[in-house]
Each structure stands twice: as C-alpha cells, then as structure tokens.
Design an enzyme around this catalytic site. Structure first.
Site, PDB file in Angstrom:
ATOM      1  N   HIS A 196      34.223  41.293  35.709  1.00  0.00           N
ATOM      2  CA  HIS A 196      33.926  40.571  36.815  1.00  0.00           C
ATOM      3  C   HIS A 196      33.128  39.301  36.345  1.00  0.00           C
ATOM      4  CE1 HIS A 196      31.271  40.390  40.772  1.00  0.00           C
ATOM      5  NE2 HIS A 196      30.683  39.745  39.865  1.00  0.00           N
ATOM      6  N   GLU A 197      32.340  39.167  35.421  1.00  0.00           N
ATOM      7  CA  GLU A 197      31.755  38.041  34.732  1.00  0.00           C
ATOM      8  C   GLU A 197      32.696  37.056  34.459  1.00  0.00           C
ATOM      9  OE1 GLU A 197      28.819  37.399  35.680  1.00  0.00           O
ATOM     10  OE2 GLU A 197      28.572  39.559  36.547  1.00  0.00           O
ATOM     11  N   HIS A 223      34.306  35.114  37.123  1.00  0.00           N
ATOM     12  CA  HIS A 223      33.509  34.194  37.638  1.00  0.00           C
ATOM     13  C   HIS A 223      33.622  32.579  37.009  1.00  0.00           C
ATOM     14  CE1 HIS A 223      30.980  35.715  40.763  1.00  0.00           C
ATOM     15  NE2 HIS A 223      30.432  36.632  39.888  1.00  0.00           N
ATOM     16  N   GLU A 281      31.935  36.855  45.351  1.00  0.00           N
ATOM     17  CA  GLU A 281      31.656  38.197  44.587  1.00  0.00           C
ATOM     18  C   GLU A 281      32.836  38.866  44.997  1.00  0.00           C
ATOM     19  OE1 GLU A 281      29.429  39.246  42.414  1.00  0.00           O
ATOM     20  OE2 GLU A 281      28.625  37.184  42.681  1.00  0.00           O
TER      21      GLU A 281
END
Length: 307
Positions: free
Chosen positions: A151-152, A155, A231
C-alpha cells in the site's frame, strides 16, 4: 507512472490552478472590484497568493523526510543490517519497489510506537521513505506486513506525495486570495466614507483572518476527499503488488488492532506526512474530515475485486 505522465499531471494541475485564478481575477476585474484595491490590484494579489500558496506546500514536501525522521524518531535501516527481522523488512520494501517500477529504492525506516501503522513520505519517487512502527511489526504477521508495505509503495509509485502537495497548494492559493477579496469587500461595505478615505485596515485585517479560517476548513474538506479517494487506489496497488488476500488481511488486522486514541495523539505530531498513513478512523460528520475511508469499506472494495 513514468516521468512524462507525472510531468503531464503536474502541468495540468498547475495550469488549471492558474486558469481558474485568472478567471476569478478577470471576473472581479469586470465587476471593477480591482479599482478599490491598493496599487497592484487583483493581478498582483493573485500572483502573491499563488507564490505563497504553492511555496509553503512545496517547502513542506521538501522537508517531509527530514521531519519524519526528526518528529517521529524514524531510524533508517541500513540495507546491509545484520538483524534478520529488519533485513526482511528492507528486502520486502525493495522487492515491492522494484515490482512497482520505482526509479530508485526508497529508504526504509522504523520508529518506536505502539500504534499499528506505517507511512510513506518524501519529495519524489527517487527520494522517498517508507517507515513502519514497532507496534506494526510486533502485532502483524509477515504477509500482513507485506500488504501494508505494498500500500505504501503504491503511494510512492502513484506520485501521491507530489499530487497532495499540488492540491494543497491550490487550496492555499484560493484561501489566501478569496479571503483577502472578501475581507476587502466586506470592510468597504461596513466602513463610513471617512474611514474609507483614511484607509484604516484594522477591520480588514481581522476579516482576512476570519475568512482564512472558514475557507481553510472548507478547503480541508476538498483535500481530505481526494485523500480518501487515493487510499482506495493505494489499496488496489497494494493488492496487485503483494496479493489481494495479503492486502485484505492487512486491512482486517488494522481494523482489529487499530486504536483511534493513539492515532489521534500521534497525528498531532505528524502533520507533514499524516496523509500518507495506512489507517485512520472517524465517524459521523467528522468522517468528512477523515483522510482515510472506513476500513470496512476498503475491505469490501477489494473483496469485490475493485482494482
């Protein structure tokens, strides 16, 4: 996303901001509002707000890695560390970064906190930092940690750090510009003719502060709406990089372990990079100000295959 795509997005966001600012300046100019401003008029005010609005946002972005290390006590893990657990963490981040096509492997850091969380920050894809809390490493399994890290890394790959900065810069510029325009109009309407001739600015100064506070709150709604939308994109990217089940299990673990009181306390010390954290929680009307959607909603999207 390659450099050409990133440059195009930056150009479009800046161009839209300049176009809208120019439109507002033109409309107010046709209404002759500019005739009542000090020397420099609306054009000078627009340039001033544009420079300061974007300047503050980009300065914050440029210092984001340093602020993370200083304010959160993040310690960068050497790639050649002898600690097996930390070595696994670094290797996982770097493997995900390669899969995401990042031009340079991000720094990997760890910080002391009981909060189960992680964040990504940095001024560009080539100068990024991925940090995880000790609480996350202690309370999650390796596959769940991989989902969080995916997930990070997404980003970073999506350029969310720069995009959020540009959007914040747009909001900053609009807030500064409109607050001063509205303050001038209202103060002129409230003053007597003698006050106008004397040019007293105390009332106008107070009105600028009031309007900036109100408009900043409204602007925050826009920024956080976009934050919630990205997100979902980061969850989808994390599912692609680490596997959908690992991403879903990571979110389930966060829902199970997340402590909103700890997160709220830590958020007060992490404003420069709080928007890139993996989790957040709010309810009722406060949900409008949340940077993250409800975890259950994020899980549902992944379960439905919404990549």
């Amino acid at each position: 996303m390659n450099i050409a795509q990133m440059s195009k997005r930056v150009f479009l966001l800046v161009a839209v901001n300049i176009l809208v600012m120019a439109t507002i300046t033109l409309v107010l100019g046709l209404l002759r509002v500019g005739n009542y401003f000090p020397q420099g008029g609306l054009a000078g005010l627009a340039v001033f707000c544009l420079v300061w609005g974007f300047g503050g946002a980009f300065i914050s972005l440029g210092l984001s890695r340093l602020m993370a290390k200083w304010m959160m006590g993040v310690k960068v893990i050497p790639p050649n560390t002898n600690d097996p657990a930390l070595q696994e963490l670094v290797e996982t981040v770097h493997t995900l970064a390669r899969s995401a096509g990042l031009p340079k492997l991000p720094e990997v850091g760890i910080y002391e906190s009981n909060d189960v969380n992680a964040f990504a920050t940095g001024p560009s894809k080539s100068r990024a930092l991925v940090a995880v809390s000790t609480g996350l490493l202690q309370r999650m399994g390796s596959r769940e940690v991989a989902g969080v890290l995916g997930h990070e890394v997404t980003h970073i790959a999506n350029g969310d750090m720069v995009t959020m900065t540009l959007i914040q810069g747009i909001i900053n510029a609009f807030v500064m510009f409109l607050a001063r325009v509205l303050a001038f109009i209202v103060s002129q309407a409230m003053r007597s003719r003698d006050d106008r001739d004397s040019g007293g600015g105390g009332l106008q100064f107070l009105l600028v502060i009031v309007f900036q506070i109100v408009l900043s709150i409204l602007g925050l709604l826009v920024v956080n709406w976009f934050s919630r939308w990205r997100e979902f994109r980061a969850d989808a990217g994390g599912a692609r990089l680490a596997g959908r089940e690992d991403m879903i299990n990571a979110l389930r673990a966060l829902r199970r372990l997340h402590d909103p009181e700890v997160a709220a306390a830590e958020a007060q010390h992490a404003q420069a990079f709080q928007s890139l954290k993996i989790s957040g929680q709010a309810s009722g009307w406060l949900a409008l100000f949340a940077t993250h959607p409800p975890i259950q909603q994020r899980i549902a999207r992944l379960e439905q295959g919404a990549f």
